[in-house]
Scaffold this motif. Structure first.
Motif, PDB file in Angstrom:
ATOM      1  N   THR A  56      50.461  34.130  39.443  1.00 31.61           N
ATOM      2  CA  THR A  56      49.905  35.602  39.577  1.00 31.61           C
ATOM      3  C   THR A  56      50.132  35.964  37.885  1.00 31.61           C
ATOM      4  O   THR A  56      49.286  36.605  37.161  1.00 31.61           O
ATOM      5  N   PRO A  98      42.305  31.060  41.459  1.00 34.28           N
ATOM      6  CA  PRO A  98      42.805  32.247  40.548  1.00 34.28           C
ATOM      7  C   PRO A  98      41.366  33.189  40.108  1.00 34.28           C
ATOM      8  O   PRO A  98      40.650  32.582  39.878  1.00 34.28           O
ATOM      9  N   LEU A 132      44.867  36.427  43.001  1.00 35.06           N
ATOM     10  CA  LEU A 132      44.580  35.014  43.677  1.00 35.06           C
ATOM     11  C   LEU A 132      43.881  35.080  44.805  1.00 35.06           C
ATOM     12  O   LEU A 132      44.191  36.129  45.658  1.00 35.06           O
TER      13      LEU A 132
END
Length: 255
Positions: free
Chosen positions: A193, A166, A49
């Motif tokens: 994540t 992301p 991220l």
């Protein structure tokens, strides 16, 4: 991926540890990698991220009794948006609270836990004066703090100050390390994540590799986000903080 300098003795280490994949965003990824190196492990950095700070104006009116943050990124965003440091600040955990103090906030309260612990703290030790709470956060927030506080007559408003972008793909070095068996453990600090890691691994056909990996999850919520794929093992930290997460690892070779 960045492979950081660490103890090198070749092969799989005691306790079945090779490389430790660190997936959290920067600057936390480098901080965690430094801790792993000190513990005698070989960290591999692959942030999944990217934190993008937003410049939405933050108005802290006289009706705001206290501030709330639930991540280090939230504290950094808050510090960017206002010079004010006079209001009480409630933090979800000790690491976030420590960072808040480093950034000049003086009246800091830490729940040392998750969003439920934070709600309990606010109810137990409310601000000294009446007013609403202002939660400076990202676009995707774990838990519903406002819902937990509402039955107690406490109003919580959100100010979205950043978003977590992301990664679109795993980098080549990370894919090679996974395929070659040079990763034994994956550190997962958030459900988002964790889901991103699984998606990207499956995308490049490396799902079978996960059977040889141990997923170390900072909370049960994170562990639940990766149910389905055949992991070698899934472990959950006793408390949702970095120290307890790293405590799940076997001793490093220099420990």
């Amino acid at each position: 991926m960045r492979l950081l300098p660490g103890p090198q003795r070749g092969g799989r280490r005691a306790g079945g540890v090779t490389g430790i994949l660190v997936t959290r965003p920067e600057p936390g990824a480098s901080e965690t990698a430094a801790q792993l190196t000190r513990l005698g492990h070989q960290p591999l950095i692959c942030p999944l991220l990217e934190i993008v700070y937003l410049d939405a104006p933050l108005a802290i009116g006289p009706d705001v009794a206290a501030l709330v943050v639930t991540s280090p990124s939230g504290v950094r965003a808050l510090a960017r948006l206002t010079p004010r440091r006079d209001l009480p600040l409630y933090s979800v955990g000790d690491r976030t609270a420590d960072l808040a103090r480093q950034l000049g906030f003086h009246d800091v309260f830490s729940a040392a836990g998750d969003v439920n612990a934070l709600a309990d703290l606010i109810v137990r030790e409310p601000p000294r004066r009446a007013g609403r709470l202002l939660h400076v956060c990202g676009q995707d927030v774990a838990g519903d703090l406002a819902r937990l506080l509402h039955p107690h007559g406490i109003r919580l408003d959100q100010h979205i100050a950043y978003r977590a972008q992301p990664a679109a793909a795993l980098d080549g070095q990370t894919m090679a390390a996974l395929a070659d068996g040079r990763v034994s453990h994956v550190l997962l600090f958030s459900a988002r994540t964790a889901r991103c890691f699984v998606t990207l691994v499956e995308k490049v056909g490396l799902a079978p590799v996960m059977a040889g990996l141990t997923a170390l999850c900072i909370s049960q919520t994170v562990a639940e986000a990766i149910q389905g794929p055949a992991w070698g093992e899934i472990k959950v930290a006793a408390s949702p903080d970095a120290a307890h997460l790293l405590a799940l690892l076997p001793p490093g070779i220099d420990a």
